[in-house]
Design a protein around this motif. Structure first.
Motif, short mmCIF file in Angstrom:
data_model
loop_
_atom_site.label_atom_id
_atom_site.label_comp_id
_atom_site.label_asym_id
_atom_site.label_seq_id
_atom_site.Cartn_x
_atom_site.Cartn_y
_atom_site.Cartn_z
N PRO A 141 1.04 -1.26 0.01
CA PRO A 141 0.15 0.16 0.10
C PRO A 141 0.79 1.44 0.02
O PRO A 141 0.43 2.14 -0.78
N ARG A 142 1.97 1.32 0.90
CA ARG A 142 2.79 2.42 0.86
C ARG A 142 3.26 2.69 -0.39
O ARG A 142 3.62 3.96 -0.83
N GLY A 143 3.88 1.68 -1.09
CA GLY A 143 4.27 1.87 -2.56
C GLY A 143 3.26 2.37 -3.51
O GLY A 143 3.85 3.22 -4.26
N VAL A 144 2.26 1.97 -3.46
CA VAL A 144 1.34 2.15 -4.58
C VAL A 144 0.88 3.85 -4.12
O VAL A 144 0.59 4.85 -4.92
N LEU A 145 0.55 4.26 -2.80
CA LEU A 145 0.30 5.59 -2.67
C LEU A 145 1.28 6.71 -2.76
O LEU A 145 1.09 7.91 -2.85
N VAL A 146 2.70 6.02 -2.73
CA VAL A 146 3.67 7.07 -2.91
C VAL A 146 3.80 7.40 -4.21
O VAL A 146 3.80 8.83 -4.52
N ASN A 147 3.23 6.73 -5.31
CA ASN A 147 3.02 7.00 -6.63
C ASN A 147 1.85 8.17 -6.85
O ASN A 147 1.62 8.51 -7.94
N ARG A 148 1.05 8.35 -5.82
CA ARG A 148 -0.04 8.93 -5.82
C ARG A 148 0.07 10.57 -5.41
O ARG A 148 -0.74 11.49 -5.23
N VAL A 149 1.26 10.80 -4.87
CA VAL A 149 1.90 12.17 -4.34
C VAL A 149 2.21 12.85 -5.49
O VAL A 149 2.70 12.61 -6.73
N ILE A 150 1.57 14.07 -5.64
CA ILE A 150 1.45 14.71 -6.74
C ILE A 150 2.54 15.69 -6.77
O ILE A 150 3.10 16.38 -5.58
#
Length: 543
Positions: free
Chosen positions: A198-207
C-alpha cells in the motif's frame, strides 16, 4: 453480513455491535432501523460519541443524553442528582432502544459510566437498564481522544461491553468504493500491512504539481484548513458577504449545536468561493457533501450556488435542532454551507468524495490516514500532498480485536441463517410486543422508484448514490432499468455523461455501433481499455 440480515437481527431486540468498513452502509442500516421503530411507536434514542456524528444522524451526544457530561466516573451524589432530574429520568424510562454511533471514539471508562447512569435512571440493574443497546462504528477509524499521556482504552475493553452480551454484526457490503484495486489496498492497511505494498502504491499518488483548485483538500490539522480556505477566499475579487449563526434555547445546548455544526458560526462568502453543503435537503436539490461554487447573491443577499453537476440552487437559511421526545428544545440557524477548498480529516468522517487532495505528511493519530483515504471512491480520485509513517499505522489492539469480531459475526450469521422465516418473524413480534410496539405500516419500497424520484429532481448519480447509501454502479443499473421500462428516455439521460467524458462519447458510440452490440467487454477491448466500465455504461444510456 448483508444489511437486510442485520436489520432482521436488530428487530429481534438483541444488543448489537454493528461494524464494517467505511462505505459499507452502517448509517443506512441505522436510519432504516430507526424508521422501523418510530413507525411502530417505539421510543429510540439516537446518540453518538461526538457532536459531529450526532449531527449527521439528527441526534445528540451520548454524554448529553445520559446526563454524564464530561464525567468518566459517577459518585453516589452524582447518581442522586441524575435520578432527581425529572427530564433525564422520564426520557430514559420511556426509551426502549439506545443507539450510540462512532463508538470507536468513546473510551472504556465513558461507556462504563453511561451504563451506570442508564441503570440508575431506569432503576433497573440489568446492563444499560434493560433497554436494547446498538453500538455502531469502525475501530479502524479515529480512536478515543486521550490527554496527558493516557493510554487509549477502547470501548470493547470495558466491563459494560462484556456485560451487554453484544451480538456482532459485521457488514460485508461496500457502497462507497467500486475500485477493486483500491479496496484491496484499504484491506491491506486494515490488516496492518500498510508499510508494504500500500505504501508503495500511495507514494505514486503524491502529486508533483497542482492538480486542480476544484478538488477538496483534506488536512490533519485545523490550522492548515483555515489557512487554505482563508487564502483562497482572499484571492477572490469582489465584495464579501457574511452570515452569522443565530441560536435559540438553553445556552449550553445552543453552544453544543454551534460547536458540532459543520457550518461555521461566521460564514464569509464571495462570488467564486468553493463551498460544500452541510445538510441533506432532497427537495432543494442537495445532500451533505454536495460541492459547488457561489455564482452570485439573490434576494435578501442569499447565495446562489452552481453545483458541479451544473444545477443552480438558491440557498435558504436552515436549522439544526436538539429534540426531546419530538419537541424542539434548542436550535441554531445558518446557511447549510461551509468553505470547501479544504476540510479536516476528522470532519470528513461519513463523507464520500469522488476526488480529494490529501495531506498526510502531518498525520498524528492511528486511523487518521485510513479515514482520509477511505473517503475517496477510487484510487484515480486520490491525490496526495505527502505521507508519513504514522498515516498508515493501525493500532495493534485493533488488529487483534478485528479478527475476533469477524469470527463472532460469522457465527451469528450461521445461527440466524438456520432460523426459518416464521421462527424469525415470531421472535421479532414477541420482542416488539414486550416493549409495547404497535403494528407498523406494511411498506415495500420500490428501489427503482426512489432512484427515479431523485433523478427527476435533478440529482446526479454520485449524489443519488450518497443519499441512498448505494454504490454508483447500482444507481447506473437503476437508470438502465428505468430506461428499459420507458420511465426515462435517452434525452433525459444525456446529463449523466459528465463534461469531461462528452468529447470521448462519440468515439465510444462508434464502437458500440460498429460491433452491433450492447455488451461492454468487446467494446472495452476494442478501445484498448481506455475507458472504465462505468464510463461505457453512461454513454450507452444515451444511445
Amino acid at each position: 453480513m448483508t444489511q437486510e440480515a442485520i436489520l432482521n437481527i436488530l428487530k429481534t431486540g438483541v444488543n448489537v455491535f454493528l461494524t464494517g468498513e467505511p462505505g459499507s452502509g452502517k448509517t443506512h442500516v441505522v436510519r432504516e432501523y430507526v424508521e422501523y421503530l418510530r413507525d411502530r411507536g417505539v421510543v429510540v434514542a439516537v446518540t453518538a460519541s461526538t457532536g459531529i456524528a450526532a449531527t449527521h444522524l439528527g441526534g445528540i451526544t451520548i454524554h448529553s443524553w445520559s446526563g454524564i457530561g464530561i464525567k468518566k466516573q459517577l459518585t453516589k451524589s452524582d447518581l442522586t442528582r441524575l435520578r432527581d432530574n425529572s427530564r433525564l429520568k422520564s426520557r430514559a424510562e420511556k426509551t426502549s432502544v439506545l443507539i450510540i454511533d462512532e463508538i470507536s471514539m468513546l473510551d472504556a471508562a465513558t461507556l462504563n459510566t453511561v451504563d451506570l447512569a442508564v441503570r440508575s435512571l431506569k432503576n433497573n440493574s440489568k446492563p444499560f437498564g434493560g433497554i436494547q443497546l446498538v453500538l455502531v462504528g469502525n475501530f479502524f477509524q479515529l480512536p478515543p481522544v486521550v490527554q496527558n499521556g493516557e493510554v487509549a482504552s477502547f470501548a470493547f475493553e470495558s466491563n459494560a461491553w462484556d456485560e451487554a452480551n453484544l451480538t456482532v454484526c459485521y457488514l460485508s457490503e461496500q457502497h462507497r468504493q467500486e475500485d477493486e484495486h483500491f479496496l484491496n489496498l484499504l484491506g491491506q492497511i486494515r490488516q496492518g500491512l500498510g508499510q508494504g505494498q500500500p505504501r508503495g502504491v500511495l507514494v505514486n499518488r503524491v502529486i508533483k504539481v497542482e492538480v486542480t483548485n476544484q478538488i477538496t483538500r483534506l488536512y490533519s490539522h485545523n490550522v492548515n484548513v483555515d489557512h487554505e480556505n482563508n487564502l483562497r477566499l482572499k484571492s477572490l475579487s469582489g465584495e464579501k458577504r457574511q452570515f452569522v449563526m443565530h441560536g435559540k434555547g438553553p445556552l449550553k445546548l445552543v453552544e453544543q449545536l454551534k460547536k458540532n455544526c459543520l457550518s461555521p458560526e461566521l460564514l464569509t462568502l464571495k462570488v467564486g468561493a468553493k463551498v460544500m453543503f452541510t445538510k441533506n435537503n432532497f427537495e432543494a436539490g442537495y445532500v451533505n457533501g454536495t460541492l459547488g461554487e457561489v455564482s452570485g447573491f439573490g434576494e435578501q443577499d442569499l447565495p446562489i450556488i452552481v453545483t458541479r453537476a451544473g444545477r443552480r440552487i438558491k440557498v435558504a437559511l436552515d436549522e439544526w435542532v436538539v429534540e426531546d421526545r419530538g419537541k424542539v428544545i434548542a436550535q441554531i440557524e445558518q446557511l447549510p454551507l461551509r468553505l470547501a477548498w479544504a476540510i479536516t480529516v476528522h470532519k470528513s468522517q461519513g463523507m464520500s468524495l469522488d476526488a480529494a487532495i490529501v495531506d498526510l505528511s502531518s498525520a498524528f493519530e492511528y486511523g487518521q490516514g485510513y479515514v482520509a483515504l477511505s473517503r475517496v471512491r477510487s484510487l484515480a480520485g486520490l491525490h496526495l500532498l505527502g505521507l508519513n509513517l504514522k498515516a498508515l499505522e493501525v493500532h495493534p489492539k485493533i488488529l487483534s480485536a478485528d479478527k475476533e469480531l469477524r469470527t463472532e459475526s460469522n457465527k451469528v450469521e450461521n445461527k440466524f441463517v438456520r432460523l426459518n422465516p416464521d421462527e424469525l418473524h415470531q421472535l421479532q413480534q414477541d420482542w416488539l410486543h414486550s416493549i409495547g410496539g404497535k403494528k407498523g405500516k406494511a411498506q415495500k419500497v420500490d428501489t427503482y422508484k426512489e432512484t427515479h424520484k431523485l433523478f427527476v429532481q435533478g440529482f446526479g448519480i454520485e449524489e443519488i448514490s450518497q443519499a441512498r447509501g448505494l454504490v454508483s454502479g447500482t444507481i447506473i443499473g437503476h437508470l438502465e432499468k428505468l430506461r428499459e421500462r420507458k420511465q426515462l428516455d435517452r434525452k433525459e439521460l444525456k446529463r449523466v455523461v459528465p463534461p469531461e467524458l462528452m468529447p470521448k462519447a462519440s468515439e465510444i458510440k462508434k464502437i458500440f455501433k460498429k460491433l452491433r452490440t450492447e455488451k461492454l467487454a468487446p467494446v472495452m477491448q476494442m478501445l484498448n481499455y481506455k475507458y472504465s466500465y462505468a464510463e461505457l455504461r453512461l454513454v450507452r444510456l444515451t444511445m
